[in-house]
Scaffold this active site. Structure first.
Site, short mmCIF file in Angstrom:
data_model
loop_
_atom_site.label_atom_id
_atom_site.label_comp_id
_atom_site.label_asym_id
_atom_site.label_seq_id
_atom_site.Cartn_x
_atom_site.Cartn_y
_atom_site.Cartn_z
CG ASP A 38 -46.16 52.92 175.63
OD1 ASP A 38 -46.09 52.58 174.43
OD2 ASP A 38 -46.22 54.11 175.99
CD GLN A 110 -45.65 50.47 170.16
OE1 GLN A 110 -45.82 49.98 171.28
NE2 GLN A 110 -45.83 51.76 169.90
N GLY A 170 -42.19 52.89 166.71
CA GLY A 170 -42.33 53.59 167.98
C GLY A 170 -41.93 55.05 167.88
CG ASP A 172 -45.57 57.12 166.12
OD1 ASP A 172 -44.83 56.19 166.49
OD2 ASP A 172 -46.64 57.37 166.69
CD GLU A 399 -46.51 61.52 174.25
OE1 GLU A 399 -47.27 62.52 174.28
OE2 GLU A 399 -46.66 60.61 173.42
C1 9WN Z 1 -49.31 55.27 167.94
C2 9WN Z 1 -48.08 55.15 173.34
C3 9WN Z 1 -47.46 55.35 171.97
C4 9WN Z 1 -45.96 55.06 171.95
C5 9WN Z 1 -45.30 55.48 170.64
C6 9WN Z 1 -45.64 56.95 170.39
C7 9WN Z 1 -47.16 57.13 170.37
C8 9WN Z 1 -49.12 56.28 169.08
C9 9WN Z 1 -49.84 57.56 168.74
O1 9WN Z 1 -47.72 56.71 171.59
O2 9WN Z 1 -47.70 56.44 169.25
O3 9WN Z 1 -48.82 54.02 168.35
O4 9WN Z 1 -51.08 57.56 168.78
O5 9WN Z 1 -49.20 58.57 168.42
O6 9WN Z 1 -45.06 57.40 169.21
O7 9WN Z 1 -43.91 55.30 170.71
O8 9WN Z 1 -45.74 53.69 172.14
O9 9WN Z 1 -47.35 55.85 174.31
#
Ligand code: 9WN
Length: 426
Positions: A38, A110, A170, A172, A399
């Site tokens: 991010d 990441q 990234g 998930d 998002e």
């Molecule tokens: C776990 C922060 C992050 C992104 C990821 C996204 C989401 C986290 C979560 O949020 O992941 O790292 O708690 O779901 O999948 O790409 O970096 O925005």
């Protein structure tokens, strides 16, 4: 018709509103700490508003780099209450490995898009960057980061980096991870408390079974002191997104090296080696896309993931034409909609609202836009640019969005959505 001046002002408000003094949170409620990739996308947008803050964003992230070179996927904000996010600092226990006095972090990584972001950040204000020694200070850290990936994460013997947890991708809960994840014994839902569902609808997030498996993999890694070996990692996958971003970042490192008077040759060679290995091992010629490779089972995974077309960001990629064809074909329809879904629209696993199983994500859209420009697909790139700007505006910097209806999903006032908007408007 997009009102560009007002859109830029709205995006700037989101981005600056999520700034916390040294770095930017992805979204106030759902993600109240600093996240690794991010911060890279955030820097790319922030550089147009404050080149100094964009430099600080990356510097603060690399300030939490581990001695082995890894850049942790979360850097915890010490003043945010521990119950604000799960799994928090008390779960990862980074101090047990790093000792006291260092920032508390996760132990995962990441995708390595940081050198690309650092080079873009430098270019926004070279004078300021030179005065502050931005690149000379960051370059050795970026080199150590890439070295960690190449030396400690090459489990498949292909010269490609493996990720060891879906959070590392990234993306998930991408359907690409369903097969390797199905082998993991989930931690029962009653043994931990998710916090994400306090902020986002359950139908737009990973399932309880996914979370149980995420927690099992992370706890196992932690309990082995974050040691990297195939005996520890039940999940080990060569992912095209991670490897493509590493190659694109090596290309940026070559530019950075040249700027600071170091030798760029090794970085140029790394781009060529990584892209040759990717084409050799991960490219599916019949489908015109890159697939992940499951190191444990030896199988190819996830031909429907948008990660398979992100290698367009790699300079000189030999199969770029095939990827453009796939991007505009019936599975992604980018030429018509301009909005890359995160998963094949025609696949039975496609889910328009659920996180990385279908919705459009703006950072991925931005990467594809760059990749299309890099490979001279200017008209399609322009369609993507317009569609991303309009979707960010209409949905209000969400998002992610539903690729069919454009409905906004997940967190509101999401930083990288705003950052990408500012960059696309520049
Ligand atoms: C776990 C922060 C992050 C992104 C990821 C996204 C989401 C986290 C979560 O949020 O992941 O790292 O708690 O779901 O999948 O790409 O970096 O925005």
């Amino acid at each position: 018709m997009i009102d560009q001046v007002s859109l830029r002002a709205k995006a700037s408000r989101v981005l600056l509103g999520n700034w916390r003094g040294q770095s930017t949170v992805p979204a106030g409620g759902l993600y109240p700490h600093q996240w690794s990739w991010d911060s890279a996308f955030i820097a790319v947008g922030l550089r147009h508003l404050s080149a100094l803050r964009a430099q600080r964003e990356l510097e603060s992230l690399f300030g939490a780099q581990w001695p082995d070179g890894r850049v942790p996927h979360i850097v915890f904000d010490p003043v945010t209450p521990p119950e604000a996010y799960f799994p928090g600092a008390d779960f990862w226990r980074s101090a047990e490995v790093l000792g006291a006095g260092r920032p508390a972090t996760s132990g995962l990584i990441q995708p390595p898009v940081h050198a690309l972001a650092a080079w873009q950040t430098f270019r926004a204000d070279p004078d300021l960057a030179r005065r502050r020694g931005f690149l000379p200070r960051l370059y050795p850290r970026l080199v150590a980061w890439h070295r960690y990936l190449i030396e400690r994460r090459c489990f498949g013997g292909h010269g490609l980096v493996s990720i060891v947890h879906p959070w590392e991708s990234g993306m998930d809960n991408s359907p690409a991870w369903d097969a390797p994840l199905s082998r993991i014994n989930p931690v029962p839902a009653g043994e931990f408390q998710r916090r994400d569902l306090d902020h986002a609808a359950a139908a737009e997030r990973p399932t309880a079974a996914d979370y149980g498996r995420y927690v099992r993999l992370a706890a196992t890694y932690r309990d082995h002191g974050y040691a990297d070996s195939l005996a520890v990692h039940a999940f080990a996958v060569e992912d095209p997104l991670t490897n493509a971003l590493l190659a694109a970042s090596e290309s940026a490192l070559a530019d950075i090296a040249a700027e600071i008077g170091a030798d760029p040759a090794a970085h140029r060679a790394a781009v060529a080696e990584l892209s040759a290995a990717m084409v050799d091992v991960l490219f599916d010629e019949g489908e015109g896309t890159f697939r992940s490779f499951d190191v444990h089972s030896g199988q190819s995974l996830g031909g429907g993931s948008v990660a398979g077309i992100v290698p367009l960001v790699v300079p000189g990629l030999s199969v770029a034409d095939a990827l453009v064809k796939t991007a505009v074909g019936r599975r992604f329809r980018i030429g018509e909609t301009g909005l890359p879904p995160s998963f094949d629209l025609t696949d039975e696993l496609f889910d328009a609202n659920r996180y990385w199983r279908g919705p459009v994500w703006f950072n991925i859209g931005w990467l594809i836009w760059r990749g299309l420009l890099l490979h001279a697909a200017h008209d399609i790139a322009d369609t993507v640019r317009h569609a991303l700007l309009s979707a960010a505006d209409t949905a209000g910097f969400r998002e992610y969005v539903n690729p069919i209806t454009g409905q906004g999903l997940g967190a509101r006032d999401f930083s990288w959505t705003a950052a990408v908007t500012v960059d696309l408007l520049a």
